[in-house]
Motif scaffolding. Structure first.
Motif, mmCIF file in Angstrom:
data_model
loop_
_atom_site.group_PDB
_atom_site.id
_atom_site.type_symbol
_atom_site.label_atom_id
_atom_site.label_comp_id
_atom_site.label_asym_id
_atom_site.label_seq_id
_atom_site.Cartn_x
_atom_site.Cartn_y
_atom_site.Cartn_z
ATOM 1 N N GLU A 166 18.756 18.559 -10.848
ATOM 2 C CA GLU A 166 19.192 17.701 -11.956
ATOM 3 C C GLU A 166 20.597 17.165 -11.700
ATOM 4 O OE1 GLU A 166 19.696 17.735 -16.829
ATOM 5 O OE2 GLU A 166 19.200 19.598 -15.774
ATOM 6 N N ALA A 167 21.484 18.018 -11.174
ATOM 7 C CA ALA A 167 22.848 17.570 -10.884
ATOM 8 C C ALA A 167 22.856 16.443 -9.863
ATOM 9 C CB ALA A 167 23.682 18.745 -10.376
ATOM 10 N N THR A 168 22.003 16.565 -8.838
ATOM 11 C CA THR A 168 21.906 15.516 -7.829
ATOM 12 C C THR A 168 21.437 14.208 -8.455
ATOM 13 O OG1 THR A 168 21.488 17.128 -6.069
ATOM 14 C CG2 THR A 168 20.780 14.858 -5.665
ATOM 15 N N CYS A 169 20.476 14.307 -9.372
ATOM 16 C CA CYS A 169 19.990 13.101 -10.052
ATOM 17 C C CYS A 169 21.086 12.499 -10.938
ATOM 18 C CB CYS A 169 18.755 13.437 -10.890
ATOM 19 S SG CYS A 169 17.280 13.800 -9.906
ATOM 20 N N MET A 170 21.823 13.355 -11.656
ATOM 21 C CA MET A 170 22.910 12.852 -12.502
ATOM 22 C C MET A 170 23.971 12.131 -11.659
ATOM 23 S SD MET A 170 22.219 13.541 -15.674
ATOM 24 C CE MET A 170 20.529 13.162 -15.174
ATOM 25 N N LEU A 171 24.233 12.663 -10.467
ATOM 26 C CA LEU A 171 25.198 12.029 -9.576
ATOM 27 C C LEU A 171 24.727 10.629 -9.172
ATOM 28 C CD1 LEU A 171 27.718 12.101 -7.765
ATOM 29 C CD2 LEU A 171 26.355 13.327 -6.055
ATOM 30 N N SER A 172 23.443 10.513 -8.805
ATOM 31 C CA SER A 172 22.912 9.207 -8.412
ATOM 32 C C SER A 172 22.909 8.227 -9.582
ATOM 33 C CB SER A 172 21.495 9.361 -7.854
ATOM 34 O OG SER A 172 21.507 10.108 -6.656
ATOM 35 N N LEU A 173 22.749 8.746 -10.807
ATOM 36 C CA LEU A 173 22.778 7.903 -12.003
ATOM 37 C C LEU A 173 24.205 7.599 -12.455
ATOM 38 C CD1 LEU A 173 19.883 9.647 -13.969
ATOM 39 C CD2 LEU A 173 19.862 7.279 -13.144
ATOM 40 N N ARG A 174 25.187 8.099 -11.671
ATOM 41 C CA ARG A 174 26.604 7.875 -11.937
ATOM 42 C C ARG A 174 27.059 8.534 -13.242
ATOM 43 N NH1 ARG A 174 28.767 4.482 -8.451
ATOM 44 N NH2 ARG A 174 30.548 4.001 -9.787
ATOM 45 N N ARG A 175 26.411 9.586 -13.602
ATOM 46 C CA ARG A 175 26.846 10.404 -14.741
ATOM 47 C C ARG A 175 27.676 11.549 -14.166
ATOM 48 N NH1 ARG A 175 21.246 10.403 -18.396
ATOM 49 N NH2 ARG A 175 21.128 8.117 -18.598
ATOM 50 N N PHE A 176 28.895 11.212 -13.822
ATOM 51 C CA PHE A 176 29.704 12.089 -12.981
ATOM 52 C C PHE A 176 30.129 13.382 -13.672
ATOM 53 C CE2 PHE A 176 30.664 7.762 -11.205
ATOM 54 C CZ PHE A 176 29.952 7.935 -10.031
ATOM 55 N N GLU A 177 30.559 13.302 -14.918
ATOM 56 C CA GLU A 177 31.025 14.513 -15.603
ATOM 57 C C GLU A 177 29.924 15.561 -15.734
ATOM 58 O OE1 GLU A 177 33.779 15.734 -16.447
ATOM 59 O OE2 GLU A 177 35.261 14.132 -16.609
#
Length: 397
Positions: free
Chosen positions: A291-302
């Motif tokens: 999930e963290a990897t997906c959030m990173l790709s979605l630019r949801r950095f925090e």
């Protein structure tokens, strides 16, 4: 005799102070000991004063060691006469016209595969690829001379060697070679009566496509893997993971979330399944890291940075798995840079740089390149700029 040694079909020779050598004939033992030391074929050849071609022929069983070569290898590896003794015993593979007894072949090389995987995770592709290719040649030469179920066992083991050789080719930055070995794994798996490798190969191809930035093809291949008639819950979970990450790369948060939910369902279905499978066990992975990897790709950095930090605190990566350790550390640093926490990001990268240099992984270097892209959008001090520049140089290989 140790039961494990009995299963491998040979009693191990003794090295210094009665040290046991790994089970197997001269070529298997030589490949295992060389890989344990993290020596490439070239490095071992230099130490033993034996040509690279000779070493490859010895490890693959194409040549028998002369007494002088056995002694040179023994001295370089410090086995105290063990390799000389093993060479003198003449433990070579069967001749082409003989029927191969699969038990010793499979048991010995399954152990070597397990060991080479561990070495590959900690040192990178350059230290294991030659051994993988040599042993694959031994197996594919032996399989036609086995009979019945024993023939199938050897073909299946060759398929597993081919699949991992393909992964190492991808890690070395050669996607075409990775695809070639993946296709060989499918062919040899079919020879052994296992169609599930064809389903898992689609997952591997999806990852290769994702790595080169072709998210559309990655999603298509992941969907084909999930729908393959031979797909198991483990394979469908891997396919959902690849789909989730590809949708995230495209910026489609809704499709990404749906794929993550499918991953969770298939992973739950696979829990407790101890049958032989392709790919890592899904319970060994972390839904939080995915999930963290997906959030990173979605630019949801925090939220990505928080998820990476929570996972690393709760379950640190195994020290032996340097590849995963470096990959997720750099992803965390990228998320921190995106969240405008460049100082924290640079601290992580600085600590991880020696590992990245050692394992020389194309997939890890790609992660480092994404960190550089994100870090260069932030205001950096002189020391940070120097680290970013050094990271950029390392990322381009």
């Amino acid at each position: 005799m140790d039961p494990a040694d009995s299963a491998a079909g040979t009693a191990p020779a003794r090295g210094p102070a009665g040290l046991r050598l790994p089970p197997g004939d001269f070529g298997v033992v030589l490949a295992t000991l060389r890989a344990r030391r993290g020596w490439s074929v070239r490095e071992f050849g230099r130490r033993a004063n034996v040509s690279e071609g000779q070493i490859c022929n010895l490890e693959s069983g194409l040549r028998n060691p002369t007494p002088a070569v056995a002694a040179a290898c023994d001295a370089a590896l410090g086995t105290g006469g063990g390799l000389v003794e093993l060479a003198g015993a003449g433990r070579r593979g069967a001749r082409a016209e003989e029927v191969v007894e699969a038990g010793p072949v499979v048991a010995g090389y399954e152990r070597v595969l397990w060991e080479l995987r561990n070495i590959g995770r900690s040192t990178g592709p350059s230290f294991v690829t030659a051994s993988m290719k040599s042993i694959t040649r031994v197996l594919t030469d032996a399989a036609p001379h086995a009979v019945g179920e024993q023939r199938a066992e050897i073909w299946l083991l060759a398929s597993r060697f081919a699949e991992y050789t393909g992964w190492m080719a991808q890690e070395a930055g050669n996607p075409a070679e990775a695809l070639r070995w993946t296709n060989l794994a499918v062919r040899w798996g079919a020879e052994g009566g296992d169609e599930t490798v064809a389903a898992y190969a689609l997952v591997r191809k999806a990852f290769i496509a994702q790595h080169r930035g072709d998210t559309g093809t990655a999603i298509e291949l992941a969907e084909r893997a999930a729908g393959h008639p031979a797909a198991t819950p483990v394979i469908r979970a891997h396919a959902a993971r690849r789909a989730a990450q590809a949708h995230a790369r495209r910026g489609d948060a809704g499709a990404c979330r749906e794929a993550l939910e499918r991953f969770g369902g298939h992973a739950a279905e696979a829990v407790g399944d101890r049958t032989r499978h392709w790919g890592p066990r899904v319970e060994n992975g972390s839904p939080r890291l995915i999930e963290a990897t997906c959030m990173l790709s979605l630019r949801r950095f925090e939220p990505a940075a928080d998820l990476f930090a929570a996972e690393r605190e709760l379950r640190p990566a195994a020290p032996s798995d340097s590849n995963s350790q470096a990959r997720f550390a750099i992803r965390q640093a990228t998320a921190l840079a995106g969240a405008d926490r460049l100082d924290d990001a640079c601290q992580i990268v600085e600590v991880t740089m020696p590992v990245i240099r050692r394992i020389d992984s194309a997939t890890v270097r790609a992660e480092l390149g994404r960190f550089v892209e994100q870090a260069r959008t932030r205001r950096a001090g002189p020391g940070q700029l120097a680290l970013i520049d050094a990271s950029a140089a390392l990322a381009t290989g």
